[in-house]
Design a protein around this motif. Structure first.
Motif, PDB file in Angstrom:
ATOM      1  N   CYS A 162      35.479  42.447  34.833  1.00  0.00           N
ATOM      2  CA  CYS A 162      36.000  41.962  33.554  1.00  0.00           C
ATOM      3  C   CYS A 162      37.287  41.157  33.723  1.00  0.00           C
ATOM      4  CB  CYS A 162      36.232  43.140  32.604  1.00  0.00           C
ATOM      5  SG  CYS A 162      34.695  43.930  32.062  1.00  0.00           S
ATOM      6  N   ASN A 163      38.072  41.502  34.718  1.00  0.00           N
ATOM      7  CA  ASN A 163      39.338  40.812  34.945  1.00  0.00           C
ATOM      8  C   ASN A 163      39.308  40.148  36.318  1.00  0.00           C
ATOM      9  OD1 ASN A 163      40.572  41.677  32.465  1.00  0.00           O
ATOM     10  ND2 ASN A 163      40.784  43.704  33.394  1.00  0.00           N
ATOM     11  N   SER A 165      39.853  37.357  39.211  1.00  0.00           N
ATOM     12  CA  SER A 165      40.830  36.359  39.625  1.00  0.00           C
ATOM     13  C   SER A 165      40.566  36.042  41.089  1.00  0.00           C
ATOM     14  CB  SER A 165      42.264  36.885  39.445  1.00  0.00           C
ATOM     15  OG  SER A 165      42.510  37.960  40.334  1.00  0.00           O
ATOM     16  N   SER A 166      41.280  35.083  41.613  1.00  0.00           N
ATOM     17  CA  SER A 166      41.097  34.733  43.024  1.00  0.00           C
ATOM     18  C   SER A 166      41.470  35.895  43.928  1.00  0.00           C
ATOM     19  CB  SER A 166      41.956  33.511  43.365  1.00  0.00           C
ATOM     20  OG  SER A 166      43.333  33.776  43.103  1.00  0.00           O
ATOM     21  N   GLU A 167      42.360  36.765  43.449  1.00  0.00           N
ATOM     22  CA  GLU A 167      42.795  37.906  44.250  1.00  0.00           C
ATOM     23  C   GLU A 167      41.814  39.071  44.181  1.00  0.00           C
ATOM     24  OE1 GLU A 167      46.674  38.901  42.908  1.00  0.00           O
ATOM     25  OE2 GLU A 167      47.610  37.069  43.691  1.00  0.00           O
ATOM     26  N   SER A 168      40.851  39.014  43.252  1.00  0.00           N
ATOM     27  CA  SER A 168      39.925  40.130  43.080  1.00  0.00           C
ATOM     28  C   SER A 168      38.591  39.891  43.772  1.00  0.00           C
ATOM     29  CB  SER A 168      39.694  40.402  41.594  1.00  0.00           C
ATOM     30  OG  SER A 168      39.101  39.281  40.961  1.00  0.00           O
ATOM     31  N   LYS A 169      38.528  38.886  44.660  1.00  0.00           N
ATOM     32  CA  LYS A 169      37.270  38.571  45.318  1.00  0.00           C
ATOM     33  C   LYS A 169      36.753  39.753  46.119  1.00  0.00           C
ATOM     34  CE  LYS A 169      35.011  35.214  48.344  1.00  0.00           C
ATOM     35  NZ  LYS A 169      35.170  33.985  49.150  1.00  0.00           N
ATOM     36  N   ASN A 170      37.623  40.424  46.860  1.00  0.00           N
ATOM     37  CA  ASN A 170      37.192  41.564  47.660  1.00  0.00           C
ATOM     38  C   ASN A 170      36.723  42.715  46.778  1.00  0.00           C
ATOM     39  OD1 ASN A 170      37.689  40.271  50.041  1.00  0.00           O
ATOM     40  ND2 ASN A 170      39.665  41.240  50.414  1.00  0.00           N
ATOM     41  N   GLU A 171      37.397  42.926  45.649  1.00  0.00           N
ATOM     42  CA  GLU A 171      36.973  43.989  44.743  1.00  0.00           C
ATOM     43  C   GLU A 171      35.596  43.681  44.157  1.00  0.00           C
ATOM     44  OE1 GLU A 171      38.249  46.357  40.635  1.00  0.00           O
ATOM     45  OE2 GLU A 171      39.669  44.969  41.577  1.00  0.00           O
ATOM     46  N   CYS A 211      30.394  42.879  31.625  1.00  0.00           N
ATOM     47  CA  CYS A 211      31.065  42.942  32.921  1.00  0.00           C
ATOM     48  C   CYS A 211      31.476  44.388  33.178  1.00  0.00           C
ATOM     49  CB  CYS A 211      32.277  42.011  32.949  1.00  0.00           C
ATOM     50  SG  CYS A 211      33.479  42.350  31.622  1.00  0.00           S
ATOM     51  N   TRP A 212      32.033  44.637  34.358  1.00  0.00           N
ATOM     52  CA  TRP A 212      32.468  45.973  34.758  1.00  0.00           C
ATOM     53  C   TRP A 212      33.988  46.027  34.782  1.00  0.00           C
ATOM     54  CZ3 TRP A 212      28.793  49.717  35.461  1.00  0.00           C
ATOM     55  CH2 TRP A 212      27.465  49.277  35.611  1.00  0.00           C
ATOM     56  N   GLU A 213      34.545  47.092  34.214  1.00  0.00           N
ATOM     57  CA  GLU A 213      35.992  47.247  34.201  1.00  0.00           C
ATOM     58  C   GLU A 213      36.382  48.568  34.856  1.00  0.00           C
ATOM     59  OE1 GLU A 213      37.074  46.946  30.136  1.00  0.00           O
ATOM     60  OE2 GLU A 213      36.261  48.911  29.558  1.00  0.00           O
ATOM     61  N   ASN A 214      37.585  48.624  35.397  1.00  0.00           N
ATOM     62  CA  ASN A 214      38.072  49.830  36.056  1.00  0.00           C
ATOM     63  C   ASN A 214      38.064  51.005  35.080  1.00  0.00           C
ATOM     64  OD1 ASN A 214      38.604  48.618  38.556  1.00  0.00           O
ATOM     65  ND2 ASN A 214      40.568  47.848  37.825  1.00  0.00           N
TER      66      ASN A 214
END
Length: 316
Positions: A162-163, A165-171, A211-214
């Motif tokens: 759901c959130n 970003s370019s930094e969340s690619k691995n997640e 989408c999936w959220e934490n």
């Protein structure tokens, strides 16, 4: 290779003088009839069906137990886990025609000990080849949820955060890897757990945003967390931060190895800065500058007269 893209894993060798474990893929009525010749599609209990009453779905661990005859008699209503026969068992539920987790079975010594003895004769269980995150699809999910379709809720075939970003690619890859390897206890469960850290990381389906959220609430359900831990344990690779990091492409700034050609640390940093600042120059000019910088002699270390005299004596 990337974080959750593991292509080749060496199979676990089978020790000698042991009985090979029957894989879940062989499970079915023909296999059960080898132990129970009179078993029919309507015979109860259904040793040929691994339906878990709690989830209403096929249960991999229960299927393994049934496939390997982890019950002492064909009229027995208790089936025991091959991995943990002293702790995990299922009892036949005649009302719903399925298998329920039943701790009372564990307290029946002669039936439980039959499976404990069976386990001692079996070869070490082979691990499960993990599905790659890129293989996530409706077709793949039908291996766990036979009636699954693109209109199902939640939509396990959608690996979007759901959130993002370019930094969340691995997640995102972590999420897709969990979905592709069925890290959810039921096909109707809205919680999915990380297979890298199942006790600390989970996501919940957000239907409004698709989408999936934490989710911290998912982690509060011990049975679902434990299910994900068991999925993690049977994978052929230990899904941990250290192992996965060693398998992914490192994109950090390369570390300069001090071989003596580059001089001290300050000289190394100057060389890196020069590399970046002259990156736009033509190939020949740029190459000459780099070669000159590489062969700058290191600055001599300052030694005290005492250290110098001691070194001279040692050389003599």
């Amino acid at each position: 290779l990337n974080l959750f893209f593991i292509d080749e894993i060496t199979p676990t060798p089978i020790p000698q003088n042991c009985q090979p474990l029957i894989p879940n893929s062989d499970f079915g009525l023909p296999l059960i009839r080898k132990k129970c010749p009179h078993q029919q599609p309507v015979s109860k209990p259904y040793f040929h069906e691994a339906i878990n009453c709690q989830t209403g779905d096929q249960d991999g661990e229960l299927k393994q137990a049934l496939a390997n005859g982890a019950f002492s008699d064909c009229r027995n209503w208790c089936v025991y886990s091959i991995k943990s026969p002293n702790q995990i068992a299922w009892g036949w539920n005649p009302e719903h025609d399925c298998w329920s987790t039943d701790n009372s079975c564990v307290n029946i010594p002669h039936e439980r000990d039959y499976v404990v003895n069976l386990k001692s004769r079996l070869c070490d269980p082979p691990c499960d080849q993990p599905n790659k995150a890129s293989s996530l699809s409706v077709e793949l999910l039908r291996a766990k949820c036979p009636k699954y379709s693109a209109s199902n809720l939640p939509q396990y075939h959608i690996g979007n955060l759901c959130n993002e970003s370019s930094e969340s690619k691995n997640e995102k890859e972590e999420l897709k890897f969990a979905l592709a390897n069925f890290a959810f206890s039921s096909c109707k469960n809205w919680c999915v757990f990380s297979l890298e850290r199942p006790r600390d990381k989970a996501w919940i389906w957000n239907q409004k945003e698709t989408c999936w959220e934490n989710s911290v609430n998912c982690l509060a359900n011990p049975e679902e967390v434990q299910f994900a831990v068991r999925v993690q344990e049977v994978l052929c690779v230990e899904v941990t931060e250290s192992v996965l990091t060693s398998r992914k492409i490192q994109r950090q700034t390369p570390q300069v190895e001090d071989t003596g050609l580059w001089g001290d640390e300050a000289t190394q940093q100057d060389a890196i800065a020069m590399w970046k600042s002259f990156a736009s120059l033509s190939g020949v000019t740029f190459g000459l500058i780099v070669l000159l910088q590489l062969f700058v002699p290191p600055k001599p270390e300052h030694t005290s007269p005492i250290e110098t005299s001691e070194d001279s004596r040692e050389e003599e």
